[in-house]
Design an enzyme around this catalytic site. Structure first.
Site, PDB file in Angstrom:
ATOM      1  N   ASN A 214      30.409  38.912  50.501  1.00 62.83           N
ATOM      2  CA  ASN A 214      31.706  39.426  50.075  1.00 62.83           C
ATOM      3  C   ASN A 214      32.146  40.623  50.897  1.00 62.83           C
ATOM      4  O   ASN A 214      33.333  40.794  51.196  1.00 62.83           O
ATOM      5  CB  ASN A 214      31.664  39.796  48.587  1.00 62.83           C
ATOM      6  CG  ASN A 214      31.826  38.579  47.694  1.00 62.83           C
ATOM      7  OD1 ASN A 214      32.118  37.484  48.166  1.00 62.83           O
ATOM      8  ND2 ASN A 214      31.627  38.763  46.401  1.00 62.83           N
ATOM      9  N   CYS A 266      35.901  40.450  42.669  1.00 67.45           N
ATOM     10  CA  CYS A 266      34.697  40.465  43.511  1.00 67.45           C
ATOM     11  C   CYS A 266      34.742  41.490  44.639  1.00 67.45           C
ATOM     12  O   CYS A 266      33.929  42.409  44.670  1.00 67.45           O
ATOM     13  CB  CYS A 266      34.457  39.066  44.102  1.00 67.45           C
ATOM     14  SG  CYS A 266      34.042  37.818  42.865  1.00 67.45           S
ATOM     15  N   LYS A 327      45.749  36.646  43.855  1.00 64.83           N
ATOM     16  CA  LYS A 327      45.827  35.547  44.808  1.00 64.83           C
ATOM     17  C   LYS A 327      46.416  34.347  44.078  1.00 64.83           C
ATOM     18  O   LYS A 327      46.470  34.341  42.836  1.00 64.83           O
ATOM     19  CB  LYS A 327      44.440  35.207  45.372  1.00 64.83           C
ATOM     20  CG  LYS A 327      43.466  34.688  44.331  1.00 64.83           C
ATOM     21  CD  LYS A 327      42.098  34.394  44.920  1.00 64.83           C
ATOM     22  CE  LYS A 327      42.107  33.173  45.801  1.00 64.83           C
ATOM     23  NZ  LYS A 327      40.746  32.770  46.202  1.00 64.83           N
ATOM     24  N   ARG A 334      43.021  41.582  38.250  1.00 67.78           N
ATOM     25  CA  ARG A 334      42.124  42.695  38.516  1.00 67.78           C
ATOM     26  C   ARG A 334      42.292  43.184  39.953  1.00 67.78           C
ATOM     27  O   ARG A 334      42.187  42.416  40.887  1.00 67.78           O
ATOM     28  CB  ARG A 334      40.679  42.277  38.245  1.00 67.78           C
ATOM     29  CG  ARG A 334      40.337  42.196  36.775  1.00 67.78           C
ATOM     30  CD  ARG A 334      38.963  41.637  36.517  1.00 67.78           C
ATOM     31  NE  ARG A 334      38.882  40.194  36.778  1.00 67.78           N
ATOM     32  CZ  ARG A 334      37.815  39.452  36.541  1.00 67.78           C
ATOM     33  NH1 ARG A 334      36.714  40.009  36.051  1.00 67.78           N
ATOM     34  NH2 ARG A 334      37.824  38.153  36.789  1.00 67.78           N
TER      35      ARG A 334
END
Length: 447
Positions: A214, A266, A327, A334
């Protein structure tokens, strides 16, 4: 195979539904009675394409069930997946209280061999903490039961989670136990029929792999945003630059789209957590610090452009916003860029008329009766009475709008595009002014 999933959030519910879909018998446990009641009645608390239908037919087939009873959950499966939240603590580190609480519950109620699987994104060393928590509860009961702890991080993209689970690029399993390997092989056999996607390693390497993945993707995004900001100052077009570097197979086209910052559950959290881990090891993670700083600044770029256009006087202005989720194909807000833009606009005295195909209910939940916020039922309604239009999320339905209708509806034919959806020439032909990210001409840059 009988499998227990602790947590019915994004990761837990997708994991449970997909495992049940291939034939396993899955029991999902959550402490939130309201959420469990909704799931039992067929209401899915999150939006993820394809998830609702899988949950519905696996529940009807008797392979997926829900409970709030931890004792029942522990008794159900040999495999005990921990898929609870690990929100950022005040210092940026991952909060492991929910993970360790589940581990203690497993130790309190288990009466036979279990494989405890860390599915949540957790810092390096969490496997040891989970093992200690389970062992501590067994010691209190005076029991010597065998169990293994495994790290099996998830790699699910919101909006494409079902495909990612069903057709994974890789399945990372961290364990030093041959017995646990055999169990995990059996669980994931349906996803490995064409070729073996399982990669085995030690637990700590598996835990770090998730954060590294990530953080690498977040780094690519922040790098491109840096180059986009530079392109504006040099009069270059970042879309040409993106195509130029993306054609190099060593770089590729994935995650090199500039925009108004990344968000979600994430990337921001994981970059912060890995940075905190580095500090705890007395290591200065300068690159990760920069990735986070660039992204935090990028979330204010659209506001800077809008403010500059109005010469810093936004009081009484109305901005139509298309896209609120961080997105497309999700209702997750968040760390969404839209939230930073709206707050900046409100602080400057402007109001917002917003539309998102899926995140309206979540927006209402977060902001309630926020003064200066009007939630609209369609993207067209968000334009009526607005001075200008800003775009924060690249939903498909925004890609080919009626530009003539936009120009005729908003008071000033100006579009501020945080996702570079359009070609500037196209809007110019409709008599509109177009401000995007790093598109060279007609672009304001701060500083």
């Amino acid at each position: 195979m009988k499998i227990t999933i602790f947590g019915t959030g994004y990761v837990g519910l997708v994991t449970g539904a997909c495992l049940a879909d291939v034939g396993h018998h899955v029991l999902c446990m959550d402490v939130d009675q309201g959420k469990i009641d909704k799931l039992r009645n067929g209401h899915i608390p999150i939006y993820e394409p394809g998830l609702e239908s899988i949950v519905k037919h696996t529940v009807e087939a008797g392979r997926l069930a829900f409970t709030t009873d931890a004792k029942e959950a522990v008794a159900h499966g040999v495999l005990q997946f921990i898929a609870v939240g690990t929100p950022p603590d005040e210092d940026g580190s991952a909060d492991l209280q929910y993970v360790t609480a589940v581990a203690r519950s497993i130790g309190q109620y288990m009466d036979e061999y279990k494989v405890v699987v860390d599915k949540s994104t957790v810092p390096v060393g969490t496997g040891d903490r989970v093992k200690a928590a389970v062992r501590s509860e067994l010691d209190k009961r005076g029991l010597e039961l065998e169990f293994d702890v495994v790290s099996n991080p998830e790699f699910l993209k919101e909006g494409a989670a079902i495909t990612d689970f069903m057709k994974p690029d890789r399945i990372i399993v961290g364990t030093d136990s041959e017995r646990a390997k055999e169990v995990l092989h059996e669980v994931y056999y349906p996803f490995n029929r064409s070729h073996d996607r399982m990669i085995f390693m030690d637990i700590r390497s598996a835990e770090l792999t998730k954060y590294a993945a990530n953080s690498m993707l977040a780094t690519k995004i922040s790098f491109m945003n840096e180059i986009a900001n530079l392109a504006e100052r040099l009069g270059a077009d970042i879309e040409n630059v993106r195509r130029g570097i993306g054609s190099d197979p060593r770089i590729g086209y994935h995650f090199i789209y500039p925009g108004c910052g990344y968000g979600g559950s994430c990337f921001p959290k994981d970059v912060q957590a890995l940075t905190r881990t580095a500090r705890d090891c007395d290591y200065d993670s300068r690159l990760l610090n920069a990735v986070e700083a660039v992204n935090n600044a990028q979330k204010h770029v659209l506001f800077d452009k809008i403010s500059h256009y109005f010469n810093g006087n936004l009081k009484g202005k109305v901005v139509g916003i298309w896209g609120l989720a961080f997105k497309p194909n999700t209702d997750d807000m968040r760390e969404a860029s839209s939230r930073a833009l709206m707050q900046d606009l409100w602080n400057a005295g402007a109001s917002v008329q917003a539309f998102d195909p899926e995140a309206m209910e979540e927006t209402q939940r977060i902001f309630g009766d926020q003064p200066g916020l009007t939630l609209c039922g369609t993207k067209e309604q968000a334009l009526k009475g607005a001075d200008v239009l800003a775009i924060c999320t690249e939903w498909k339905e925004f890609r080919s709008p009626d530009f003539a209708a936009i120009a005729a509806t908003i008071k000033e034919p100006v579009v501020f595009d945080g996702r570079n959806l359009y070609e500037p020439e196209m809007l110019e032909r409709h008599g509109m002014t177009y401000y995007a990210i790093g598109r060279g001409r007609n672009q304001f840059h701060g500083g």
